[in-house]
Write a protein that holds these residues in place. Sequence first.
Motif, PDB file in Angstrom:
ATOM      1  N   SER A 361       0.983  -1.148   0.002  1.00  0.00           N
ATOM      2  CA  SER A 361      -0.351   0.158   0.186  1.00  0.00           C
ATOM      3  C   SER A 361       0.916   1.020  -0.264  1.00  0.00           C
ATOM      4  N   ASN A 362       0.857   2.099  -0.618  1.00  0.00           N
ATOM      5  CA  ASN A 362       1.162   3.410  -0.490  1.00  0.00           C
ATOM      6  C   ASN A 362       0.239   4.355   0.024  1.00  0.00           C
ATOM      7  N   ILE A 363       0.314   5.287   1.005  1.00  0.00           N
ATOM      8  CA  ILE A 363      -0.126   6.084   1.924  1.00  0.00           C
ATOM      9  C   ILE A 363      -0.028   7.157   1.854  1.00  0.00           C
ATOM     10  N   THR A 364      -0.600   8.193   1.120  1.00  0.00           N
ATOM     11  CA  THR A 364      -0.395   9.489   0.644  1.00  0.00           C
ATOM     12  C   THR A 364      -1.114  10.904   2.163  1.00  0.00           C
ATOM     13  N   GLN A 365      -2.109  10.403   2.721  1.00  0.00           N
ATOM     14  CA  GLN A 365      -3.084  11.029   3.817  1.00  0.00           C
ATOM     15  C   GLN A 365      -2.854  10.506   4.982  1.00  0.00           C
ATOM     16  N   ALA A 380       5.459 -13.615   6.042  1.00  0.00           N
ATOM     17  CA  ALA A 380       6.096 -12.795   5.014  1.00  0.00           C
ATOM     18  C   ALA A 380       5.627 -11.819   6.339  1.00  0.00           C
ATOM     19  N   ALA A 381       5.431 -10.372   5.329  1.00  0.00           N
ATOM     20  CA  ALA A 381       5.366  -9.694   5.629  1.00  0.00           C
ATOM     21  C   ALA A 381       4.726  -8.382   5.042  1.00  0.00           C
ATOM     22  N   TYR A 382       4.160  -7.280   5.055  1.00  0.00           N
ATOM     23  CA  TYR A 382       3.383  -6.711   4.539  1.00  0.00           C
ATOM     24  C   TYR A 382       4.370  -5.056   4.603  1.00  0.00           C
ATOM     25  N   LEU A 383       3.969  -4.276   3.632  1.00  0.00           N
ATOM     26  CA  LEU A 383       4.808  -3.059   3.084  1.00  0.00           C
ATOM     27  C   LEU A 383       4.253  -1.453   3.262  1.00  0.00           C
ATOM     28  N   ALA A 384       4.088  -1.223   3.431  1.00  0.00           N
ATOM     29  CA  ALA A 384       3.606   0.333   3.535  1.00  0.00           C
ATOM     30  C   ALA A 384       4.675   1.254   3.636  1.00  0.00           C
ATOM     31  N   ASN A 385       4.077   2.235   2.257  1.00  0.00           N
ATOM     32  CA  ASN A 385       5.182   3.150   1.628  1.00  0.00           C
ATOM     33  C   ASN A 385       4.371   4.482   2.668  1.00  0.00           C
ATOM     34  N   VAL A 386       4.513   4.743   3.149  1.00  0.00           N
ATOM     35  CA  VAL A 386       3.869   6.352   3.688  1.00  0.00           C
ATOM     36  C   VAL A 386       3.973   7.825   2.884  1.00  0.00           C
ATOM     37  N   VAL A 387       4.263   8.592   2.602  1.00  0.00           N
ATOM     38  CA  VAL A 387       4.331  10.163   2.394  1.00  0.00           C
ATOM     39  C   VAL A 387       3.862  10.193   2.701  1.00  0.00           C
ATOM     40  N   PRO A 388       3.727  12.219   3.872  1.00  0.00           N
ATOM     41  CA  PRO A 388       2.300  12.319   4.201  1.00  0.00           C
ATOM     42  C   PRO A 388       2.662  13.993   3.050  1.00  0.00           C
ATOM     43  N   PRO A 389       1.496  14.450   3.314  1.00  0.00           N
ATOM     44  CA  PRO A 389       1.065  16.031   2.513  1.00  0.00           C
ATOM     45  C   PRO A 389       2.351  16.871   3.530  1.00  0.00           C
ATOM     46  N   GLU A 390       3.093  18.096   1.519  1.00  0.00           N
ATOM     47  CA  GLU A 390       3.709  18.623   2.871  1.00  0.00           C
ATOM     48  C   GLU A 390       3.249  19.587   3.546  1.00  0.00           C
ATOM     49  N   SER A 391       2.097  19.850   3.998  1.00  0.00           N
ATOM     50  CA  SER A 391       1.121  20.338   4.448  1.00  0.00           C
ATOM     51  C   SER A 391       0.819  19.883   5.923  1.00  0.00           C
ATOM     52  N   GLN A 392       1.519  18.294   6.164  1.00  0.00           N
ATOM     53  CA  GLN A 392       0.917  17.545   7.455  1.00  0.00           C
ATOM     54  C   GLN A 392       2.140  17.744   8.719  1.00  0.00           C
ATOM     55  N   THR A 393       1.088  18.218   9.752  1.00  0.00           N
ATOM     56  CA  THR A 393       1.438  18.247  11.051  1.00  0.00           C
ATOM     57  C   THR A 393       1.278  17.298  11.895  1.00  0.00           C
ATOM     58  N   GLY A 394       1.690  17.994  13.001  1.00  0.00           N
ATOM     59  CA  GLY A 394       1.568  16.057  14.505  1.00  0.00           C
ATOM     60  C   GLY A 394       2.856  15.847  14.221  1.00  0.00           C
TER      61      GLY A 394
END
Length: 567
Positions: A361-365, A380-394
Motif C-alpha cells: 500500500s502507498n499512503i499519501t494522506q 511474510a511481511a506487509y510493507l506500506a510506503n507512507v509519504v505525508p503531504p507537505e502541509s502535514q503537521t503533528g
Amino acid sequence: MKKDRLIILIALVATISNSLIAQTTTYSISEILIEHGKKTLTADEAYLKMQSVYLDGTIHKCATPLHIFEYKYRAEISNSLLQRERSNKNKSALATYTSASGKFELTYQTTGDDAVPAGDSNSNGVPDYVEWAAEAADSSYNYLVNILGYTDPIPDGATYDISFEDMGSYGYVEPNGVAEAGTVMGIENDFVGFPANDDPDGDQRGALRATIAHEFKHAIQFAQNNFNGDSHRWAEMDATLAEEVVYDVVNDYYNYLGSGDIFGNPGVTVIPGSYEDVTWALYFHEKYGADFWPATWQRIENSFSDLALLDAIDQELNNRGDDYTETLQELYTWHFASGAYRNVNFGFEESLFYPTPNTQSNITQVNDQFSSTITLGRFAAYLANVVPPESQTGDASVLLEADSAGLSLAVVALFDDGSVSFELADEESGFLVVNEGWKWDEIERLGVVVLNERQNASGQFRIRVSDTFPTTIPVDNTKPTTTELKQNYPNPFNPSTTIPVTIAEFQRVKIDIYDITGRLVQSVFDGNLANGNYAIPVNLQRYASGVYMYRLQTSDQVQIKRMTLVK
C-alpha cells in the motif's frame, strides 16, 4: 551428451501415468517444495514437476534442488523415475586438469556439444576456461573453508570432481550415489547467452566464478548434514549468498531480484529460501559480519535433532544478545530502504542497485483511521510506503491492531535531513504502537512493516497512521551543544530502564551494554542520530541481577556509565 540425457529423461517422463503429468499450471521450484511439504503433491508428482521446470527451455540459476530432492526422497520416488543416466562422466575418454591446490580435478572436452571454449592464451594445452574454473574453485575453497571456517567437503588426500556440460542451468551439485561419498559438480560449458554481470573480467568469467562459489557451497551443505532436516529448503538462498561473499564484484544475483522475493512480493513467504531471496540472508552477513552464517550452520551440523534453520538463527542471535523479532523486522526495513527509497545511512551496502520495493500500500494522506482488515500469510511481511503531504503537521505514529501474538510492527523513518530511525513497536493502549515523537513536517517517508513470524499460519490485522495519538516519550526541544551519555533512570531498575543521550550534531551513534566482566550482553542502538535529546529504552529481562556498564560510542569519543539491575 546432455542432449542424449534429455531424450532419455523425456522418454521416461512420457511413460508415467497421465494423472501425474497432465498439469497446466506453471510452478516454480519453491512452490513445488511448498506443495510437497504440505503433502498436496506426492514425491513422484513433485519430482516430475521439478524436472519439467528444468526442461522448460529457459536458463535456471541452479539445478541442484532437483538432485537434492532426488537424494532426500529417493525412497518415496518410483524406481522408474530414478533409472536415468547419471551425469558422472567416463574420465578415461576425456581430458582432465588438476587445480593449483591439488584439490579439484576438472574433466572437460574440446569437441562435441559439451566442449569448453578453445582459447588457450598461455599455450599450455589447457583451455583458459578450464584454468579459470580451477582458479575459481581454489578461491572458493580458500575463502569458504580456510577463512570462514565452513566444513571441508573434500577428504584429506582426495580431489573434488568438476565437469562441464551444455545445460540450461548455471550448474549443479549432486551426491555421488554412494553412501557418505560426497558430491560432484557440473558447470555450464560456455555460458553463452546467459545474463550479464559486473565482473571486470567479463560476463563469461563472472558467471563461471559465481557458479563455482555457489555450487561449492552446496557441496559444503551436503558435507555438514546430508541435506537433513529443513536445510535443503534454504540451500539455494545460502549458496547464492556464497557468490556475493566470495566474489563481491560479480553481482550475478542482481539478475534475479525483484520478482518472487521481498522486493517484488513481500507478502509471499520466504520459506523455502530460493536464490532470489538471497538478500534475506545477506542482511545477517552485513549486519553481524562474515562469521554469522558459519556459526549458524555449525549449530545445524552439531545438532542431534536436525535443528531447523530459523531456530538456529534464533539461537545465534540470542547468543549475540539480539532479539529475533526485532532483527527480522530490521531485515524487512532494510529491504524497504532500497532502490528509489535508498538512504545512505541505513540498509544494504548495495541498496542503490536493488529494486524499489513493491509495497502493498502507498499512503499519501494521514487520515488517522484504522484500515480495513488485512490478511498476511505465514512468515511474510506487509510493507506500506507512507509519504505525508507537505502541509502535514503533528506527531507521527503508527498503530497495529492484530489478531495474533505472531504479528509485530516496525517503522523506518526517513527524514528530510537525510537521517533515519528504525523503531520496533511497543504495546500501548491495547495496540502495538510506534510513537517516538517524530514530526510529520520533518519526515520524507515512513516504511511501515507488519511481520508474521508464524511459520504455518496466516494472521489478520489493521493499521492506523496517526497525527493525533498522544506521545508518551518526553520531548525536549532544546538543541544540545555537546554529546553526552547521561545516567539511566530509574536506577536501580527491574527490568526496564531508560538511557538519556544528547547528540550535538548528526552522527553515527552506537550504544551497547556489557556485564561487569566486559562481555557484550546487548546492543541497544546502532545508527545515525540528528542533533537532539533522546531517551533510549532498555529491557534486561533475560539477564541476572548485577552491575552493568553501558557505553556510548561515536566517531570521536567513547563514554561509559554504570547501571544496576535488581530482581
